[in-house]
Design a protein around this motif. Structure first.
Motif, short mmCIF file in Angstrom:
data_model
loop_
_atom_site.label_atom_id
_atom_site.label_comp_id
_atom_site.label_asym_id
_atom_site.label_seq_id
_atom_site.Cartn_x
_atom_site.Cartn_y
_atom_site.Cartn_z
N ILE A 162 0.85 -1.19 0.00
CA ILE A 162 0.00 0.00 0.00
C ILE A 162 0.89 1.24 0.00
O ILE A 162 2.06 1.19 0.39
CB ILE A 162 -0.96 0.04 1.21
N ARG A 163 0.29 2.35 -0.44
CA ARG A 163 1.03 3.62 -0.54
C ARG A 163 0.48 4.64 0.45
O ARG A 163 -0.74 4.83 0.52
CB ARG A 163 0.93 4.18 -1.96
N PHE A 164 1.39 5.27 1.21
CA PHE A 164 1.02 6.35 2.12
C PHE A 164 1.33 7.68 1.44
O PHE A 164 2.38 7.85 0.82
CB PHE A 164 1.79 6.25 3.43
N ILE A 165 0.42 8.64 1.57
CA ILE A 165 0.57 9.93 0.88
C ILE A 165 0.46 11.10 1.86
O ILE A 165 0.02 12.17 1.50
CB ILE A 165 -0.47 10.08 -0.24
N HIS A 166 0.85 10.89 3.13
CA HIS A 166 0.71 11.97 4.10
C HIS A 166 1.77 13.05 3.93
O HIS A 166 1.63 14.14 4.46
CB HIS A 166 0.75 11.42 5.53
N HIS A 167 2.88 12.77 3.20
CA HIS A 167 3.87 13.79 2.90
C HIS A 167 3.59 14.34 1.50
O HIS A 167 3.44 13.58 0.55
CB HIS A 167 5.29 13.23 2.94
N GLU A 168 3.54 15.69 1.38
CA GLU A 168 3.23 16.31 0.10
C GLU A 168 4.31 15.99 -0.92
O GLU A 168 5.49 16.05 -0.65
CB GLU A 168 3.12 17.83 0.28
N ASN A 169 3.86 15.63 -2.12
CA ASN A 169 4.74 15.31 -3.24
C ASN A 169 5.68 14.15 -2.93
O ASN A 169 6.77 14.05 -3.50
CB ASN A 169 5.57 16.54 -3.66
#
Length: 739
Positions: A214-221
């Motif tokens: 799975i991919r975490f996207i809590h950090h921008e870019n």
């Protein structure tokens, strides 16, 4: 019942006795505290747990043994029980009587009086130090492997356990996830969320384990990757009771895989789309693969190359050098270059440059890559270049000389004659002349070997007519175009100057001093100098630099025999000399940064350059020069100094030249002295002209200044010039003419 009361198994026990027996024999400690936080009862198991005796602890403030950092937190929980009359659970640290710290888990329950108010709180205290140490060990392990573990109910509504490392991976604090684990979905990629809520949930509901990325996207870019492992725990009936999970942070691994994948794609794209031919062969020189560019060069389709020997494509005379180079690549395991001819059936041969590169697989030589450049056209150009090198050198020298001499041409007739002489001496022509053609009767290049080129206008149109003996080369056409371009730029202005000169001569007959006319002429001269300098710099100089770089690249990247290489080096040196000479000419025509640097700094720069080519010493003093000069004064004084240095170099035979520049509020003073052979000035107006003195006097006159010249044989040469600090321009219409 008092402490130490004996009883037999046959005794009938009261309820109180039963509870006391239980309290006295529990491993967990029981503490009863009143509303004022004073300990009223403590069970016997308290002493081995905390180290304080019952007598020591009873009557104490219950919070005295709590770790200072946790004391306020425990007090707030105690107050919460009193106010809400509800049980709470908490963990905190306790200071043992011997000074070390223990971790305790406590459940606090209120005891109400007959009026429903909280009279006591009862706390059941358990030592969880060992568990905490184990959890810390687990946290350290998880931290070192970038992993997190947690356990949740089957509906993912709350966490029963969660490691601290979860925040580093998911970006969500642990205490938030404990009660709202669903928040984790806020930081997961939307596509992966759909998978978790869909196929993953269905798999878990069946009691089957899950292992997903799975991919975490809590950090921008930024995307972080995690490997999610979930193991359902089943009860005795086979139903899912809870979910035990582990999350591994595999971001770096995934990034490495993506880099490798991208590298492979780039290599594939480079191989297939490279404009150069690329092929690979095994250690027996048989083809393994080739790109489309190679197929185009050889004229052979890939399906006809497979298992075919590369040597078979090479011209027979080039077999030996190709075999030798391939042997060196295989033996030395190093890249090698070679030029050879490729035989193309029914399509002629092509000359190619091949770079052979060894291919290694697990450290062992596995084959050879070939990078092929079709250099047939370049080879032909090299031959043409070598054949035309002397011609090109002649044309460049001619245009340099022609452009330099144009700077001294002041009459239209001189300009026309100079152009005709240069055309006849350089180009293959049988005749060249200047023709005046009435307007409306413009000529066409009707005759095969005649060419008409317009160069200016008088009462009629002015053309250069050339009759060619043979067709011009491209470089000769460029030479002619450049020469005519220079002449066209000067033609109209020279006519204008001649008209002005006639007016000046007429005025001189009546002893008038046309200062404004002198200023106009000098401005026109400076404008033409600047225009010619810019034109030389932007055309001829740039072309020379381009040709020099092409020649340098050709010599350095191509296998050329020693004799030709020496000739190419000689041509390069000649081009460099021509480039240097044009730059000097441009600087003399229009000194760079003259107006920006000011007169003093520009003169210092001029002197530094002059010292490199002169046999005399130059001494310059400008310490008392404080007054700013206008543009005409700066240009005028700079040209005067140039003329004086030119005179010193050609005529004076001086060993020392001294110049001073000073000013006050009203005047600017300049003096020149040399210790040369001098000249007898009495009655020798011709000498004035020969030495440029007339030009100096005219420049000073145009600036409303005064000049005195003193010299005698063997007494050196002195010039003193005085200028007003500001030169009032009498009329500005001539400024518009030159602007």
């Amino acid at each position: 019942m008092e402490r130490g009361l004996n009883y037999s198994s046959d005794d009938v026990l009261s309820e109180g006795v039963k509870y006391k027996i239980i309290a006295d024999n529990m491993t967990d400690a029981i503490v009863m505290v009143d509303n004022k936080s004073i300990v009223r009862y403590v069970s016997p198991s308290f002493e081995p747990l905390i180290g304080y005796t019952i007598d020591q602890y009873e009557g104490m403030d219950a919070f005295d043994i709590i770790h200072p950092e946790d004391r306020d937190y425990v007090r707030s929980k105690h107050l919460q029980v009193v106010e809400t009359k509800r049980q709470v659970s908490l963990e905190y640290r306790v200071i043992h009587s011997q000074g070390f710290t223990l971790y305790a888990e406590t459940k606090v329950k209120p005891v109400l009086d007959s009026f429903g108010n909280v009279k006591y709180v009862v706390a059941v205290v358990r030592d969880i130090t060992e568990r905490k140490m184990t959890e810390q060990l687990l946290e350290n392990i998880l931290e070192s492997v970038n992993a997190a573990v947690w356990s949740t109910d089957k509906d993912f509504s709350f966490l029963t356990f969660c490691s601290e490392s979860i925040e580093k991976i998911s970006g969500i604090p642990r205490h938030e996830l404990m009660h709202k684990p669903i928040r984790m979905h806020d930081h997961i990629h939307p596509d992966d969320n759909l998978m978790l809520m869909g196929s993953v949930k269905e798999t878990l509901d069946k009691g089957l384990p899950v292992n997903k990325l799975i991919r975490f996207i809590h950090h921008e870019n930024e995307t972080k990757w995690g490997q999610l492992i979930i193991q359902p725990y089943l009860d005795k009936t086979g139903a899912v009771e809870r979910l035990d999970s582990m999350m591994l942070d595999i971001t770096e691994k995934k990034r490495s895989e993506l880099v490798i994948e991208e590298s492979e794609q780039r290599y594939k794209s480079l191989f297939e789309n490279n404009l150069d031919g690329v092929f690979s062969i095994d250690l027996h020189a048989n083809f393994v693969s080739a790109n489309q560019a190679f197929e185009k060069i050889t004229g052979i389709d890939m399906d006809q190359l497979t298992d075919r020997c590369f040597i078979g494509l090479v011209h027979d005379e080039d077999h030996l050098p190709i075999f030798q180079v391939l042997s060196e690549v295989i033996q030395r395991k190093e890249s090698r270059d070679v030029e050879c001819r490729i035989v193309r059936s029914r399509k002629g041969e092509r000359i190619v440059h091949i770079t052979f590169v060894p291919i290694f697989l697990f450290g062992e030589l596995n084959g050879v890559h070939g990078i092929v450049k079709d250099i047939t056209d370049r080879k032909l150009e090299e031959r043409e270049l070598i054949l035309s090198e002397e011609r090109y050198k002649t044309l460049q020298q001619s245009i340099n000389r022609f452009s330099n001499e144009l700077a001294n041409v002041m009459k239209v007739s001189e300009l026309e004659n100079r152009l005709i002489d240069e055309v006849k001496s350089v180009l293959p022509v049988t005749d060249a002349s200047i023709e005046e053609i009435p307007r409306g009767q413009e000529p066409n290049d009707g005759v095969r070997n005649d060419k008409w080129i317009k160069i200016g206008e008088k009462e009629q149109l002015i053309y250069l007519r050339i009759t060619f003996r043979e067709a011009l080369l491209k470089m000769e056409e460029e030479w002619l175009e450049t020469a005519v371009h220079y002449v066209t730029i000067l033609y109209d202005n020279l006519q204008f100057i001649e008209d002005l000169m006639k007016r000046m001569e007429n005025m001189a007959v009546y002893n008038e001093t046309p200062k404004w006319m002198l200023r106009l002429l000098f401005r026109l001269s400076e404008k033409e100098r600047a225009s010619l300098s810019s034109d030389l710099h932007d055309t001829v100089l740039q072309d020379l630099i381009i040709w020099y770089r092409k020649l340098e690249s050709l010599r350095s990247t191509t296998l050329i025999n020693k004799e030709i290489k020496e000739e190419l080096v000689e041509i390069e040196e000649g081009l460099l000399d021509a480039i240097h000479q044009i730059r000097i000419t441009c600087n003399e025509l229009r000194p760079p940064f003259l107006l920006k640097m000011g007169l003093v700094e520009s003169l210092k720069s001029l002197f530094s350059y002059a010292r490199m080519f002169s046999n005399y010493e130059i001494e310059f003093d400008a310490e008392n020069m404080q007054t700013p000069l206008n543009e005409d004064q700066i240009l005028g004084m700079y040209r005067i100094v140039q003329e004086l240095l030119n005179n010193a170099t050609k005529h004076s035979k001086a060993t020392k030249v001294t110049m001073k520049l000073a000013s006050n509020q009203e005047q600017v003073y300049f003096s020149y002295n040399d210790n040369g052979v001098g000249v007898d000035l009495s009655g020798m107006e011709g000498s004035y002209k020969h030495m440029g003195i007339a030009g100096i006097k005219n420049r000073v006159l145009s600036l409303d200044g005064k000049v005195n010249v003193h010299s005698a044989l063997e007494q050196g040469f002195q010039v003193n010039i005085t200028l007003p600090t500001t030169t009032k321009q009498k009329g500005d219409y001539y400024g518009n003419i030159v602007g």
